[in-house]
Design an enzyme around this catalytic site. Structure first.
Site, PDB file in Angstrom:
ATOM      1  N   ASP A  97       0.821  -1.214   0.000  1.00 53.79           N
ATOM      2  CA  ASP A  97       0.000   0.000   0.000  1.00 53.79           C
ATOM      3  C   ASP A  97       0.856   1.266   0.000  1.00 53.79           C
ATOM      4  O   ASP A  97       0.471   2.287  -0.567  1.00 53.79           O
ATOM      5  CB  ASP A  97      -0.920   0.007   1.222  1.00 53.79           C
ATOM      6  CG  ASP A  97      -1.980  -1.082   1.137  1.00 53.79           C
ATOM      7  OD1 ASP A  97      -2.162  -1.640   0.033  1.00 53.79           O
ATOM      8  OD2 ASP A  97      -2.609  -1.380   2.163  1.00 53.79           O
ATOM      9  N   ASN A 196      -4.444   9.096   2.039  1.00 51.29           N
ATOM     10  CA  ASN A 196      -4.938   8.401   3.232  1.00 51.29           C
ATOM     11  C   ASN A 196      -5.393   9.376   4.316  1.00 51.29           C
ATOM     12  O   ASN A 196      -6.581   9.465   4.603  1.00 51.29           O
ATOM     13  CB  ASN A 196      -3.857   7.477   3.797  1.00 51.29           C
ATOM     14  CG  ASN A 196      -4.081   6.029   3.442  1.00 51.29           C
ATOM     15  OD1 ASN A 196      -5.028   5.691   2.730  1.00 51.29           O
ATOM     16  ND2 ASN A 196      -3.215   5.158   3.913  1.00 51.29           N
ATOM     17  N   TYR A 239      -4.836   4.137   9.520  1.00 47.70           N
ATOM     18  CA  TYR A 239      -4.630   4.590  10.904  1.00 47.70           C
ATOM     19  C   TYR A 239      -5.969   4.848  11.605  1.00 47.70           C
ATOM     20  O   TYR A 239      -6.143   4.528  12.782  1.00 47.70           O
ATOM     21  CB  TYR A 239      -3.780   5.862  10.874  1.00 47.70           C
ATOM     22  CG  TYR A 239      -3.204   6.295  12.214  1.00 47.70           C
ATOM     23  CD1 TYR A 239      -3.452   5.594  13.387  1.00 47.70           C
ATOM     24  CD2 TYR A 239      -2.387   7.417  12.287  1.00 47.70           C
ATOM     25  CE1 TYR A 239      -2.918   6.000  14.591  1.00 47.70           C
ATOM     26  CE2 TYR A 239      -1.853   7.838  13.495  1.00 47.70           C
ATOM     27  CZ  TYR A 239      -2.113   7.132  14.639  1.00 47.70           C
ATOM     28  OH  TYR A 239      -1.583   7.542  15.828  1.00 47.70           O
TER      29      TYR A 239
END
Length: 354
Positions: A97, A196, A239
């Site tokens: 990723d 992200n 996260y």
């Protein structure tokens, strides 16, 4: 009319001619797949292949005489120096990723479609296996593939810029006594495109972070804890998921706000509409500074007077699907995160009729 996420398809106005191949650095297991892919692209499909300069400097590639004829055909570039944004038709990633996140960081404007092969550790964002790469790459070149437009965040960091001015014996050049050896001369502005998340944390300090969060100019809350995560739906499984947030399909237009270990039992993660503008600043009475990072990169300190503005970018990352947006996402949840894995409950035994 609500668009079906599965209806998004990759189509080419004209056949693609150039491809950027991104390989995870310092991973010997990727050398052979990288070479096989590049040979296939250059010799079988007559493609122009772009490769990073630091990839070609790897001794295992530089000293391979058999790979020499293919290597001579490559176009190279250097991160942060060369602009290739208008020269690439699509991207192929070999790695995990993190490789896809790195590919996103290379394009601060429009991003070419990305085909990601799972050759790393997690592989949540990399749906393709390398075993049958020839047929899969050919299918993409022909334009027969599903597509997910993964929204990104446009982040602007405004820092109070202070510069030391020449001082001799406490007297500035203009003859005035200098009470402060630092003189404010303006502001430093940096911009990032984030796939992200943006993470604001307390850094090395032992104190709680104390940052104010504004939404469209209105103060909505103050974060007292280890920090806060502002993420895209793509980042909701990274996260943010570890910090207790919900997981959101990448086709959902939203921005997630997730506290990191908040010192409050009622501070739950929230989802706000895509397009709003968030601003994060140190609270006036904060005891310490904060630190910010963007997809785990470019980490830097945030002081009083600095601000971080976040909104949905108009430049998403087009991610090519293996099957379709729904199937790929739920397969990733099951395989990578073992979502809802549980031993099945036994049924009742059928009693024999008396």
């Amino acid at each position: 009319h609500i668009q079906d996420p599965a209806s998004q398809r990759l189509t080419w106005n004209k056949p693609p001619k150039s491809v950027l191949v991104i390989k995870k650095i310092r991973d010997a297991s990727l050398l052979q797949p990288f070479k096989e892919l590049c040979v296939y692209l250059t010799e079988e499909n007559n493609m122009i292949v772009y490769v990073e300069k630091k990839v070609l400097e790897d001794p295992a590639i530089a000293n391979d005489e058999n790979f020499g004829p293919v290597k001579k055909k490559f176009c190279t570039f250097r991160e942060d120096y060369d602009d290739i944004s208008n020269q690439i038709d699509f991207i192929i990633c070999l790695g995990g990723d993190g490789t896809l996140l790195y590919a996103s960081s290379l394009f601060q404007g429009s991003v070419p479609p990305v085909m990601a092969f799972h050759l790393g550790s997690l592989g949540f964002l990399t749906p393709f296996n390398f075993e049958n790469f020839q047929s899969q790459v050919t299918q993409v070149i022909e334009g027969n593939a599903g597509l997910v437009l993964r929204s990104r965040l446009k982040v602007k960091v405004v820092k109070e810029h202070r510069e030391k001015t020449p001082v001799q014996n406490g007297i500035e050049e203009n003859g005035l006594v200098s009470a402060n050896l630092e003189k404010e001369v303006g502001k430093q502005i940096m911009q990032f495109q984030v796939l992200n998340e943006v993470v604001v944390d307390r850094g090395p300090s032992s104190y709680l972070s104390n940052v104010d969060v504004f939404l469209d100019g209105h103060l909505i809350t103050t974060v007292q804890g280890d920090g806060v995560i502002v993420s895209t739906p793509t980042g909701s499984t990274a996260y943010a998921a570890a910090a207790g947030a919900s997981m959101i399909h990448p086709n959902v237009p939203a921005i997630m706000i997730t506290p990191i270990c908040p010192h409050s039992l009622s501070f739950r993660p929230i989802v706000v509409p895509a397009g709003v503008e968030l601003k994060i600043m140190l609270s006036p009475d904060a005891r310490n500074t904060a630190w910010v990072s963007f997809d785990g990169r470019k980490r830097q300190e945030i002081c009083h007077g600095d601000s971080i503005s976040i909104t949905t970018s108009c430049y998403p990352l087009p991610s090519i699907c293996f099957r379709d947006p729904v199937s790929d996402w739920f397969e990733s949840l099951a395989e990578c995160l073992h979502w809802n894995v549980r031993k099945k409950q036994n049924n009742f035994a059928v009693e024999e009729e008396e």
